[in-house]
Motif scaffolding. Sequence first.
Motif, PDB file in Angstrom:
ATOM      1  N   GLY A  78       0.788  -1.222   0.000  1.00  0.00           N
ATOM      2  CA  GLY A  78       0.000   0.000   0.000  1.00  0.00           C
ATOM      3  C   GLY A  78       0.818   1.268   0.000  1.00  0.00           C
ATOM      4  O   GLY A  78       0.272   2.356  -0.221  1.00  0.00           O
ATOM      5  N   GLN A  79       2.115   1.155   0.243  1.00  0.00           N
ATOM      6  CA  GLN A  79       2.977   2.338   0.194  1.00  0.00           C
ATOM      7  C   GLN A  79       3.193   2.834  -1.235  1.00  0.00           C
ATOM      8  O   GLN A  79       3.626   3.974  -1.437  1.00  0.00           O
ATOM      9  N   ILE A  80       2.865   1.996  -2.229  1.00  0.00           N
ATOM     10  CA  ILE A  80       2.956   2.405  -3.634  1.00  0.00           C
ATOM     11  C   ILE A  80       1.593   2.953  -4.013  1.00  0.00           C
ATOM     12  O   ILE A  80       0.609   2.214  -4.081  1.00  0.00           O
ATOM     13  N   LEU A  81       1.512   4.250  -4.268  1.00  0.00           N
ATOM     14  CA  LEU A  81       0.229   4.945  -4.279  1.00  0.00           C
ATOM     15  C   LEU A  81      -0.758   4.376  -5.288  1.00  0.00           C
ATOM     16  O   LEU A  81      -1.943   4.263  -5.002  1.00  0.00           O
ATOM     17  N   HIS A  82      -0.297   4.049  -6.480  1.00  0.00           N
ATOM     18  CA  HIS A  82      -1.182   3.507  -7.512  1.00  0.00           C
ATOM     19  C   HIS A  82      -0.663   2.150  -7.971  1.00  0.00           C
ATOM     20  O   HIS A  82      -0.417   1.928  -9.153  1.00  0.00           O
ATOM     21  N   ASN A  83      -0.542   1.226  -7.032  1.00  0.00           N
ATOM     22  CA  ASN A  83      -0.018  -0.101  -7.341  1.00  0.00           C
ATOM     23  C   ASN A  83      -1.163  -1.019  -7.735  1.00  0.00           C
ATOM     24  O   ASN A  83      -2.009  -1.367  -6.907  1.00  0.00           O
ATOM     25  N   HIS A  84      -1.212  -1.419  -9.005  1.00  0.00           N
ATOM     26  CA  HIS A  84      -2.282  -2.292  -9.469  1.00  0.00           C
ATOM     27  C   HIS A  84      -1.966  -3.748  -9.114  1.00  0.00           C
ATOM     28  O   HIS A  84      -0.826  -4.134  -8.893  1.00  0.00           O
ATOM     29  N   TYR A  85      -3.035  -4.540  -9.032  1.00  0.00           N
ATOM     30  CA  TYR A  85      -2.931  -5.924  -8.593  1.00  0.00           C
ATOM     31  C   TYR A  85      -1.951  -6.724  -9.447  1.00  0.00           C
ATOM     32  O   TYR A  85      -1.788  -6.501 -10.641  1.00  0.00           O
ATOM     33  N   GLN A  86      -1.279  -7.674  -8.783  1.00  0.00           N
ATOM     34  CA  GLN A  86      -0.328  -8.573  -9.435  1.00  0.00           C
ATOM     35  C   GLN A  86      -0.560  -9.990  -8.909  1.00  0.00           C
ATOM     36  O   GLN A  86      -1.544 -10.248  -8.216  1.00  0.00           O
ATOM     37  N   GLN A  87       0.371 -10.861  -9.194  1.00  0.00           N
ATOM     38  CA  GLN A  87       0.256 -12.234  -8.700  1.00  0.00           C
ATOM     39  C   GLN A  87       0.823 -12.394  -7.296  1.00  0.00           C
ATOM     40  O   GLN A  87       1.123 -13.511  -6.861  1.00  0.00           O
ATOM     41  N   THR A  88       0.947 -11.296  -6.586  1.00  0.00           N
ATOM     42  CA  THR A  88       1.450 -11.334  -5.212  1.00  0.00           C
ATOM     43  C   THR A  88       0.484 -12.122  -4.326  1.00  0.00           C
ATOM     44  O   THR A  88      -0.727 -11.915  -4.371  1.00  0.00           O
ATOM     45  N   VAL A  89       1.032 -13.016  -3.518  1.00  0.00           N
ATOM     46  CA  VAL A  89       0.226 -13.865  -2.636  1.00  0.00           C
ATOM     47  C   VAL A  89       0.073 -13.185  -1.279  1.00  0.00           C
ATOM     48  O   VAL A  89       1.053 -12.716  -0.688  1.00  0.00           O
ATOM     49  N   LEU A  90      -1.178 -13.113  -0.803  1.00  0.00           N
ATOM     50  CA  LEU A  90      -1.441 -12.516   0.496  1.00  0.00           C
ATOM     51  C   LEU A  90      -0.873 -13.394   1.605  1.00  0.00           C
ATOM     52  O   LEU A  90      -1.032 -14.623   1.575  1.00  0.00           O
ATOM     53  N   GLN A  91      -0.229 -12.751   2.588  1.00  0.00           N
ATOM     54  CA  GLN A  91       0.372 -13.475   3.697  1.00  0.00           C
ATOM     55  C   GLN A  91      -0.148 -12.944   5.022  1.00  0.00           C
ATOM     56  O   GLN A  91      -0.533 -11.780   5.144  1.00  0.00           O
ATOM     57  N   SER A  92      -0.160 -13.807   6.018  1.00  0.00           N
ATOM     58  CA  SER A  92      -0.591 -13.426   7.358  1.00  0.00           C
ATOM     59  C   SER A  92       0.219 -12.230   7.849  1.00  0.00           C
ATOM     60  O   SER A  92       1.437 -12.148   7.633  1.00  0.00           O
ATOM     61  N   GLY A  93      -0.461 -11.302   8.501  1.00  0.00           N
ATOM     62  CA  GLY A  93       0.208 -10.128   9.050  1.00  0.00           C
ATOM     63  C   GLY A  93       0.218  -8.929   8.123  1.00  0.00           C
ATOM     64  O   GLY A  93       0.536  -7.818   8.561  1.00  0.00           O
TER      65      GLY A  93
END
Length: 460
Positions: free
Chosen positions: A227-242
């Motif tokens: 979220g620190q990247i103001l206009h970061n569009h979705y990617q294949q990044t996997v959500l992790q705990s925390g």
Amino acid sequence: MFNQEIYAARRQQLKAAVKQGLILLLANEESSMNYKDNLYHFRQDSSFLYFIGIDRPSLAAVIDIDKDREIVFGNELTMDDIIWTGPRETIREQAAKSGIHTVQPLSDLDTLLQQARAAGQTIHFLPPYRADNAQKLSDWLDIPYAALKSRASVPLIKAIVAQRSIKSDLEVAEIEKAVGITVDMQLEAIRSAREGMTETEIAGRVQGVAVSAGGNLSFPIILTVNGQILHNHYQQTVLQSGQMVLCDCGAETDMHYAGDLTRTFPVDGAFTPLQKTVYEIVAAAQQRAIDALRPGILFRDVHLLACEQLAEGLRDIGLMKGDVKEAVAQGAHALFFQCGLGHMMGLDVHDMEDLGEAYVGYTEDLQKSTAFGLKSLRLGRALEPGFVLTVEPGLYFIPELIDEWQAAGKFTDFINYDKVQAFKNFGGIRIEEDFLITENGSRLLGKPLYKTAAGIEALR
């Protein structure tokens, strides 16, 4: 479309403001993805929609103030077209719904413009933002391609900005419809996100809500654990705990009015204590800004109030120090809040931005700042009843920016860099809602959506 009286009245108001000459409005063209017949989703030019109302490509409209005539130019479908697209209303039928009863082939426009130029008539046109329309204007008006934006009609721009800035009740209803759909998009993101999912999986579900409601997206979805990247569009990044997920999305109705909302929520069932503390700093800044919304106040001053509230919260947790007002005046807070508090919204999610921020968000007496942070504030001018705008403060911990400012020794009287270092992997938080400026204050648009930390956790 709205009824024809609305479009006729809009054009009449525009003619009264511009006073003389010929106004040329261009529809957008279709745009190919990777070969001619594979097209991107078509989106009509918003000013063309506002004054003409016809949602199809390859059109132009002339509002000739001097000769008191209005003409739509375009080519009707051929049988070859109908084979692929099916039958549609004719341009003449659609123009009549807008209150325009003269329709001519597109090839006639060049002749009309040459006659107008020969007669010394002023031709008003808007700054083009698409290459195909820029090329047409260059050819028709014999203006070098690179000079088109500087030669665009300032009187026309100012007249359209003044008119489109004030939203009618019908427009507000469409915007509220868009915001309502956007609430459903946010709920889909908040309720469906789980550890192990990708950002793309969630964004696909969110977009499906917008399309299923009969419209589309008002802008590409911003959905990210970074979220620190103001206009970061979705990617294949996997959500992790925390982690936290920042989702900034908006629906566009079938009438093309926009919504725009942001929520930040934990991947797990609850925020960590530190995440909740920072979240509540952002929430307090947003509420302070909302409380200040009213006619006559400079939105720049509302922005600065929110910045002071953010700086006060950051001082409370040890990341900033010293006098809050002075820190904001010097720009020290921009290490954490690099962008503006909000923007106008309507037929465009960043309403009328193609006409120029200097005209939409500022005035001749109030110029846009060049200072870091403030230079990204799209709206600074005094608010008026009928304005629709977003309020979206945030805190963004950008490692590269932190390292640069610390190495340069910037604002050491206001920033505790040793403590900031521990936040380099924190991410970012934004909360955004949409408001109508009323005669006495403001009104939240759309159906309610939880935004407190406890409310977000309840949805999770």
